[in-house]
Design a protein around this motif. Structure first.
Motif, short mmCIF file in Angstrom:
data_model
loop_
_atom_site.label_atom_id
_atom_site.label_comp_id
_atom_site.label_asym_id
_atom_site.label_seq_id
_atom_site.Cartn_x
_atom_site.Cartn_y
_atom_site.Cartn_z
N HIS A 74 6.90 -4.70 8.31
CA HIS A 74 5.84 -5.51 8.93
C HIS A 74 4.50 -5.25 8.23
O HIS A 74 3.76 -6.19 7.93
N ARG A 75 4.20 -3.98 7.96
CA ARG A 75 2.92 -3.66 7.33
C ARG A 75 2.87 -4.13 5.88
O ARG A 75 1.82 -4.56 5.41
N VAL A 76 3.99 -4.03 5.18
CA VAL A 76 4.02 -4.53 3.80
C VAL A 76 3.76 -6.03 3.78
O VAL A 76 2.97 -6.53 2.97
N ALA A 77 4.43 -6.76 4.69
CA ALA A 77 4.24 -8.21 4.76
C ALA A 77 2.79 -8.54 5.10
O ALA A 77 2.19 -9.46 4.51
N SER A 78 2.20 -7.83 6.05
CA SER A 78 0.80 -8.08 6.44
C SER A 78 -0.14 -7.74 5.30
O SER A 78 -1.11 -8.46 5.04
N SER A 79 0.16 -6.64 4.59
CA SER A 79 -0.69 -6.23 3.48
C SER A 79 -0.63 -7.23 2.33
O SER A 79 -1.60 -7.47 1.64
N ALA A 80 0.54 -7.84 2.15
CA ALA A 80 0.69 -8.83 1.09
C ALA A 80 -0.13 -10.08 1.39
O ALA A 80 -0.63 -10.76 0.49
N LEU A 81 -0.28 -10.38 2.70
CA LEU A 81 -1.04 -11.57 3.09
C LEU A 81 -2.54 -11.29 3.12
O LEU A 81 -3.35 -12.17 2.81
N ALA A 82 -2.91 -10.07 3.52
CA ALA A 82 -4.33 -9.70 3.60
C ALA A 82 -4.56 -8.52 2.68
O ALA A 82 -4.58 -7.36 3.12
N SER A 83 -4.67 -8.78 1.39
CA SER A 83 -4.77 -7.72 0.40
C SER A 83 -6.21 -7.26 0.22
O SER A 83 -7.10 -7.62 0.98
N GLY A 84 -6.43 -6.47 -0.82
CA GLY A 84 -7.75 -5.92 -1.08
C GLY A 84 -8.74 -6.97 -1.57
O GLY A 84 -8.50 -8.17 -1.52
N GLU A 85 -9.86 -6.47 -2.08
CA GLU A 85 -10.94 -7.36 -2.49
C GLU A 85 -10.52 -8.34 -3.57
O GLU A 85 -10.96 -9.48 -3.60
N ASN A 86 -9.67 -7.88 -4.48
CA ASN A 86 -9.23 -8.77 -5.56
C ASN A 86 -8.01 -9.61 -5.18
O ASN A 86 -7.46 -10.32 -6.00
N GLY A 87 -7.60 -9.52 -3.90
CA GLY A 87 -6.45 -10.30 -3.45
C GLY A 87 -5.12 -9.65 -3.74
O GLY A 87 -4.08 -10.24 -3.50
N PHE A 88 -5.14 -8.41 -4.28
CA PHE A 88 -3.91 -7.71 -4.63
C PHE A 88 -3.76 -6.46 -3.78
O PHE A 88 -4.70 -5.97 -3.17
N LEU A 89 -2.52 -5.92 -3.78
CA LEU A 89 -2.28 -4.63 -3.15
C LEU A 89 -3.10 -3.55 -3.85
O LEU A 89 -3.40 -3.68 -5.04
N PRO A 90 -3.46 -2.48 -3.14
CA PRO A 90 -4.16 -1.38 -3.81
C PRO A 90 -3.39 -0.90 -5.02
O PRO A 90 -2.19 -0.70 -4.97
N GLY A 91 -4.10 -0.75 -6.14
CA GLY A 91 -3.47 -0.29 -7.37
C GLY A 91 -2.94 -1.42 -8.23
O GLY A 91 -2.49 -1.18 -9.35
N SER A 92 -2.99 -2.66 -7.74
CA SER A 92 -2.53 -3.82 -8.51
C SER A 92 -3.72 -4.59 -9.05
O SER A 92 -4.71 -4.80 -8.34
N ASN A 93 -3.63 -5.02 -10.32
CA ASN A 93 -4.74 -5.75 -10.95
C ASN A 93 -4.34 -7.12 -11.46
O ASN A 93 -5.12 -7.77 -12.14
N SER A 94 -3.11 -7.54 -11.14
CA SER A 94 -2.67 -8.87 -11.57
C SER A 94 -1.64 -9.38 -10.58
O SER A 94 -1.13 -8.63 -9.75
N HIS A 95 -1.37 -10.68 -10.67
CA HIS A 95 -0.38 -11.27 -9.78
C HIS A 95 1.00 -10.63 -9.99
O HIS A 95 1.75 -10.43 -9.04
#
Length: 244
Positions: A74-95
């Motif tokens: 559930h948290r992974v799915a929510s995090s994927a929809l509401a990601s960080g400032e750049n729209g990605f998961l923490p530690g991710s810099n590209s789609h």
């Protein structure tokens, strides 16, 4: 000895460290939450290592891990929809990195492996408990590939241990027939079960029902094929008529 027990528990807990760290890095769990998870797992592991383990301890451990896995997804799915400032998961810099991170976190292979491992230890201790086998079968079927080889091995073991329980033969045959679409394997299981349980009305009834369903499937398939062939012939006939 207590030291051996502590070493075994420590080893089992250390196996889960990499995935828990990945969940912290991905912003799914906090460090305090992972510490609490490790503490709960340690308590469960010590309970299972008692001289006379209790089945309820295994069941509570399975239920805890299943709830934890559900929360993680559930948290992974929510995090994927509401990601960080750049729209990605923490530690991710590209789609691509974001998608790979979500896929990895959603997979949770070590969570599932842990639940399988708990069930297998429980079944080693309480192999005569058919209800426990059925719980494990249901868990396997809910997983990837509807159980696949893991469930096939579990069913084979259960049938070796409990060949005179007709319901297990019926369950195994039903899984082969309904889920895997393997009528040959399903029939073989039914026939083996009936050789051992000749007087089982339940198993004969299930075998008759399965054969009726198989006959119906064959008839439906034949009718569909005949309809397709008929439509093809009609189409060819129409074409010839238009060409005259």
């Amino acid at each position: 000895p207590h030291s051996d027990m502590a070493s075994t528990v420590r080893y089992l807990l250390e196996e889960s460290v990499p995935e828990l760290q990945a969940l912290v890095d991905g912003g799914i769990f906090t460090r305090d939450e992972t510490r609490a998870i490790v503490a709960r797992r340690q308590a469960f592991e010590y309970a299972l290592k008692r001289r006379t383990p209790v089945l309820d301890d295994f069941i509570r451990y399975v239920n805890y891990e299943a709830s934890l896995n559900k929360l993680r997804r559930h948290r992974v799915a929510s995090s994927a929809l509401a990601s960080g400032e750049n729209g990605f998961l923490p530690g991710s810099n590209s789609h691509e990195e974001h998608a790979a991170g979500v896929k990895k976190l959603l997979g949770g292979h070590t969570f599932l492996r842990r639940i399988h491992f708990i069930y297998q230890r429980a079944l080693n201790k309480f192999r005569g408990n058919v209800e426990l086998w059925m719980r494990y079968f249901a868990f396997c079927r809910a997983g990837p590939g509807h159980g696949g080889r893991i469930l096939a091995r579990a069913l084979a073991r259960a049938l070796r241990l409990h060949p005179r329980i007709p319901g297990l033969w019926a369950y195994a045959a039903s899984w082969e027939f309904d889920t895997r679409g393997n009528a040959v394997a399903a029939r073989a299981l039914m026939q083996r079960g009936l050789r051992i349980n000749k007087a089982s009305v339940e198993l004969w009834a299930e075998y008759f029902k399965m054969e009726c369903m198989y006959a119906l499937k064959l008839r439906t398939r034949r009718d569909l094929l005949a309809a397709k062939l008929g439509n093809g012939l009609m189409g060819t006939g129409d074409g010839d008529g238009d060409g005259d």
